[in-house]
Design an enzyme around this catalytic site. Structure first.
Site, short mmCIF file in Angstrom:
data_model
loop_
_atom_site.label_atom_id
_atom_site.label_comp_id
_atom_site.label_asym_id
_atom_site.label_seq_id
_atom_site.Cartn_x
_atom_site.Cartn_y
_atom_site.Cartn_z
N GLU A 5 -20.18 4.81 -3.32
CA GLU A 5 -18.96 4.87 -4.14
C GLU A 5 -18.91 3.86 -5.28
OE1 GLU A 5 -16.03 3.90 -0.98
OE2 GLU A 5 -15.53 2.12 -2.15
N ARG A 39 -15.35 2.47 5.74
CA ARG A 39 -16.39 2.11 4.77
C ARG A 39 -17.38 3.27 4.69
NH1 ARG A 39 -13.39 -0.95 2.98
NH2 ARG A 39 -13.56 -3.20 2.68
N HIS A 90 -11.04 5.73 -2.42
CA HIS A 90 -10.69 4.43 -1.83
C HIS A 90 -9.24 4.08 -2.17
CE1 HIS A 90 -12.97 0.88 0.02
NE2 HIS A 90 -11.68 0.71 0.26
N ASP A 108 -12.12 8.81 2.35
CA ASP A 108 -11.51 7.93 1.35
C ASP A 108 -12.56 6.94 0.84
OD1 ASP A 108 -9.19 6.94 -0.12
OD2 ASP A 108 -9.40 5.14 1.11
P1 NAI Z 1 -9.77 -4.92 12.43
O1 NAI Z 1 -10.70 -6.08 12.32
O2 NAI Z 1 -8.35 -5.19 12.84
O3 NAI Z 1 -10.38 -3.84 13.45
C1 NAI Z 1 -11.72 -3.46 13.46
C2 NAI Z 1 -12.05 -2.98 14.87
O4 NAI Z 1 -13.38 -2.48 14.85
C3 NAI Z 1 -11.98 -4.10 15.91
O5 NAI Z 1 -11.24 -3.70 17.03
C4 NAI Z 1 -13.46 -4.34 16.26
O6 NAI Z 1 -13.63 -4.76 17.60
C5 NAI Z 1 -14.01 -2.94 16.04
N1 NAI Z 1 -15.47 -2.95 15.94
C6 NAI Z 1 -16.29 -3.93 15.47
N2 NAI Z 1 -17.58 -3.57 15.61
C7 NAI Z 1 -17.57 -2.33 16.17
C8 NAI Z 1 -18.60 -1.44 16.58
N3 NAI Z 1 -19.89 -1.76 16.44
N4 NAI Z 1 -18.23 -0.26 17.11
C9 NAI Z 1 -16.91 0.05 17.29
N5 NAI Z 1 -15.90 -0.75 16.92
C10 NAI Z 1 -16.22 -1.93 16.38
O7 NAI Z 1 -9.83 -4.18 11.03
P2 NAI Z 1 -8.74 -3.21 10.38
O8 NAI Z 1 -7.77 -4.00 9.59
O9 NAI Z 1 -8.22 -2.27 11.40
O10 NAI Z 1 -9.65 -2.44 9.31
C11 NAI Z 1 -10.67 -1.55 9.73
C12 NAI Z 1 -11.55 -1.22 8.54
O11 NAI Z 1 -10.78 -0.49 7.58
C13 NAI Z 1 -12.04 -2.45 7.72
O12 NAI Z 1 -13.23 -2.97 8.27
C14 NAI Z 1 -12.26 -1.90 6.36
O13 NAI Z 1 -13.60 -1.52 6.26
C15 NAI Z 1 -11.37 -0.63 6.32
N6 NAI Z 1 -10.32 -0.70 5.31
C16 NAI Z 1 -10.22 0.32 4.40
C17 NAI Z 1 -9.24 0.33 3.43
C18 NAI Z 1 -9.10 1.46 2.45
O14 NAI Z 1 -8.35 1.34 1.47
N7 NAI Z 1 -9.75 2.59 2.65
C19 NAI Z 1 -8.29 -0.80 3.33
C20 NAI Z 1 -8.42 -1.79 4.38
C21 NAI Z 1 -9.43 -1.75 5.31
#
Ligand code: NAI
Length: 343
Positions: A259, A230, A291, A254
């Site tokens: 954005e 993000r 994105h 990305d």
């Molecule tokens: P997920 O929920 O599986 O993993 C997120 C991880 O971040 C978890 O392990 C969580 O414990 C950790 N986390 C939470 N708060 C934190 C903090 N303060 N410091 C460090 N780590 C922390 O999510 P997933 O599926 O891996 O997605 C990650 C991110 O990717 C999403 O939140 C979304 O913003 C982004 N995303 C981007 C896309 C794109 O097209 N560019 C598409 C899909 C997701």
């Protein structure tokens, strides 16, 4: 079941139309984003379907509720653009927690390789029959240290990809996984040791501007910063300053803090008003994609399918694991844990 789909692009229309036919859901597609100015377009529908840059703030929620809407179906994982607390008791919110974590992790590595091996420059050169190699020297990823912030679905796949390249992987997560063989370090150690830093945590109050002017000064000189998570995880001005001071060797983005007004649209031929974005893009060591990391056939089909399933569960009055609410996951009396809907 009639659903107004906001910020709809041609690829959304394709995948959602197919799913609509399959499940008997009527999707009406709007190019415009959902916000206070456009919320009236949702009148007469049973629900709305939104994406990452729709602005579902408290005022929008009140208007949706007044229009009789009881469901918001996010067709993405992140939900920082929805005032969840304000939805509680009024409108049920669903998301698509994972559609292809591989898509995002693989795009992250594609950006890293492009940057490190100057593929973007080589592509343009050979298109003009310029076969000079001058200025294209890269470095081996093998043996380099990558620091991954956020070891969830995407972060873990990205770490596996990096291990395949023979990189040393270290990680920081506020909620470390207990079951996994991950080399967790403190965030300061990660900042100080990493040749490459990749952000895979959600945007929360804790992670807002996790890369800022203070943290930039802790980074290893010449570090490559990757952000496919993000935009607001990075203070863009601090990033730009770090690049100008050569503290940051390259950035692959990305996502971008501001954005919402530019990404997903064609601004070629226009004057871009955002000076920081324009300056970042002008840098030879910055690569920006808009994105795009999620954009694979597999992901689009999964998004449409899961969104349809979420909507069917809602209208059939069933419990659904993809329902979001501000209480879930952190408060003991959360009803969902008792297998009921959030309210
Ligand atoms: P997920 O929920 O599986 O993993 C997120 C991880 O971040 C978890 O392990 C969580 O414990 C950790 N986390 C939470 N708060 C934190 C903090 N303060 N410091 C460090 N780590 C922390 O999510 P997933 O599926 O891996 O997605 C990650 C991110 O990717 C999403 O939140 C979304 O913003 C982004 N995303 C981007 C896309 C794109 O097209 N560019 C598409 C899909 C997701």
């Amino acid at each position: 079941m009639r659903i107004a789909v906001f910020d709809a692009k041609d690829y959304d229309i394709q995948s959602f139309s197919a799913c609509g036919e399959k499940y008997g859901i009527e999707f009406k597609f709007y190019e415009t984003k959902l916000n206070e100015d456009t919320v009236n377009l949702a009148n007469g529908f049973d629900g709305v379907c939104v994406f990452v840059n729709d602005d579902v703030n408290a005022a929008v929620i009140d208007k949706l509720y007044a229009a009789g809407i009881r469901v918001i179906a996010l067709r993405c994982a992140g939900y920082n653009n929805v005032a969840l607390e304000h939805c509680f008791g009024k409108i049920h919110v669903f998301h698509v927690p994972a559609y292809s974590p591989y898509a995002v992790a693989e795009h992250t590595m594609a950006l890293l390789l492009t940057s490190v091996r100057r593929i973007h420059k080589a592509y343009n050169r050979t298109k003009e029959f310029n076969f000079s190699l001058s200025g294209l020297t890269g470095f081996d990823l093998h043996g380099k240290t990558v620091g991954v912030i956020g070891t969830g679905k995407i972060g873990c796949i990205f770490m596996d990809i990096c291990k395949g390249f023979g990189m040393e992987v270290i990680a920081y997560d506020k909620f470390p996984r207990k079951d996994a063989n991950i080399n967790y370090v403190s965030i300061d150690e990660l900042f100080g040791r990493s040749d490459i830093i990749s952000l895979h945590c959600p945007l929360t109050e804790d992670t807002f501007h996790i890369i800022n002017s203070d943290t930039v000064s802790k980074l290893k000189k010449g570090v490559i910063v990757l952000n496919t998570s993000r935009g607001a995880l990075i203070d863009s001005e601090a990033l730009l300053d770090g690049i100008k001071r050569r503290q940051i060797g390259a950035a692959c983005l990305d996502v971008y803090e501001e954005e919402a007004d530019v990404f997903f649209q064609d601004f070629s031929g226009h004057i871009v008003e955002d000076d920081i974005l324009a300056r970042l893009i002008s840098m030879p060591n910055v690569i920006v994609t808009s994105h795009q990391a999620f954009l694979t056939d597999e992901a689009l089909n999964n998004i449409a399918e899961t969104t349809a399933q979420n909507l069917l569960a809602f209208f059939d009055d069933k419990m659904c694991a993809n329902e979001l609410c501000y209480r879930c996951g952190n408060v003991e009396e959360c009803k969902k844990k008792r297998s009921a809907r959030c309210f």
